[in-house]
Design a protein around this motif. Structure first.
Motif, PDB file in Angstrom:
ATOM      1  N   GLY A 170       5.911  -7.416   1.121  1.00 42.79           N
ATOM      2  CA  GLY A 170       4.902  -7.177   2.024  1.00 42.79           C
ATOM      3  C   GLY A 170       4.685  -5.769   2.935  1.00 42.79           C
ATOM      4  O   GLY A 170       3.753  -5.607   3.556  1.00 42.79           O
ATOM      5  N   ASP A 171       5.949  -4.921   2.608  1.00 39.86           N
ATOM      6  CA  ASP A 171       5.827  -3.700   3.197  1.00 39.86           C
ATOM      7  C   ASP A 171       4.864  -2.839   2.522  1.00 39.86           C
ATOM      8  O   ASP A 171       4.380  -2.775   1.290  1.00 39.86           O
ATOM      9  CB  ASP A 171       7.053  -2.838   3.208  1.00 39.86           C
ATOM     10  CG  ASP A 171       8.225  -3.597   4.063  1.00 39.86           C
ATOM     11  OD1 ASP A 171       7.647  -4.243   4.754  1.00 39.86           O
ATOM     12  OD2 ASP A 171       9.433  -3.058   3.560  1.00 39.86           O
ATOM     13  N   ASP A 172       3.956  -2.084   3.326  1.00 39.20           N
ATOM     14  CA  ASP A 172       2.992  -1.152   2.908  1.00 39.20           C
ATOM     15  C   ASP A 172       3.756   0.202   2.842  1.00 39.20           C
ATOM     16  O   ASP A 172       4.282   0.684   3.541  1.00 39.20           O
ATOM     17  CB  ASP A 172       1.734  -0.897   3.931  1.00 39.20           C
ATOM     18  CG  ASP A 172       0.735  -2.023   3.810  1.00 39.20           C
ATOM     19  OD1 ASP A 172       0.522  -2.551   2.824  1.00 39.20           O
ATOM     20  OD2 ASP A 172       0.433  -2.425   5.080  1.00 39.20           O
TER      21      ASP A 172
ATOM     22  N   SER B 106       1.914   3.206   8.059  1.00 36.29           N
ATOM     23  CA  SER B 106       2.535   1.892   7.535  1.00 36.29           C
ATOM     24  C   SER B 106       3.638   1.164   7.671  1.00 36.29           C
ATOM     25  O   SER B 106       3.821   0.141   7.411  1.00 36.29           O
ATOM     26  CB  SER B 106       2.447   2.010   5.874  1.00 36.29           C
ATOM     27  OG  SER B 106       1.301   2.436   5.290  1.00 36.29           O
TER      28      SER B 106
ATOM     29  N   LYS C 169       1.160  -2.278  -1.766  1.00 38.75           N
ATOM     30  CA  LYS C 169       1.981  -3.101  -0.841  1.00 38.75           C
ATOM     31  C   LYS C 169       2.918  -3.844  -1.855  1.00 38.75           C
ATOM     32  O   LYS C 169       2.790  -4.138  -3.011  1.00 38.75           O
ATOM     33  CB  LYS C 169       1.128  -4.410  -0.330  1.00 38.75           C
ATOM     34  CG  LYS C 169       1.653  -5.266   0.400  1.00 38.75           C
ATOM     35  CD  LYS C 169       0.818  -6.350   1.116  1.00 38.75           C
ATOM     36  CE  LYS C 169       0.340  -5.554   2.341  1.00 38.75           C
ATOM     37  NZ  LYS C 169      -0.564  -6.551   3.223  1.00 38.75           N
TER      38      LYS C 169
ATOM     39  N   SER D 155       5.028  -5.989  -3.815  1.00 38.07           N
ATOM     40  CA  SER D 155       4.721  -7.435  -4.324  1.00 38.07           C
ATOM     41  C   SER D 155       6.287  -8.096  -4.535  1.00 38.07           C
ATOM     42  O   SER D 155       6.291  -9.231  -3.957  1.00 38.07           O
ATOM     43  CB  SER D 155       4.167  -7.318  -5.853  1.00 38.07           C
ATOM     44  OG  SER D 155       4.128  -8.561  -6.072  1.00 38.07           O
TER      45      SER D 155
END
Length: 105
Positions: free
Chosen positions: A55-57, A103, A67, A69
């Motif tokens: 979930g991290d950009d 981000s 992002k 996955s």
């Protein structure tokens, strides 16, 4: 003549101490302005890479935005568009570029 030789010897001894002090101060300045900040940056980057989660950009060193996955050991699967996923090494993720885009949390 002996007084002249003794005076020159006394003056020369202080110059060596001054040179040692100058050399030591140069090393100290190099440590605080070059070496220490680089070590701090390496620690921050290592911590960032270890803490990457789903979930991290992120932004890669090649400039690809995506992002996370999934995380698989030393590799990361990035979702860069709908249905488009790429697998990259964690070391290819840039802390600097990710910070610039805002981000990170």
């Amino acid at each position: 003549m002996i007084n002249t030789v003794l005076a020159q010897a006394a003056a020369g001894g202080g110059g060596i101490l001054g040179q040692v002090f100058l050399f030591g101060s140069i090393i100290l300045i190099m440590y605080f302005f070059m070496i220490r900040p680089q070590q701090k940056k390496q620690k921050e980057t290592k911590k960032f890479i270890e803490e990457i989660k789903k979930g991290d950009d992120v932004v890669t060193i090649g400039g690809i935005h995506g992002k996370v996955s999934s995380v698989e050991g030393d590799a990361v699967i990035l979702d860069i568009d709908r249905g488009v996923k790429i697998k990259i090494e964690k070391s290819a993720i840039s802390l600097d570029f990710t910070k610039k885009t805002g981000s990170t949390k």
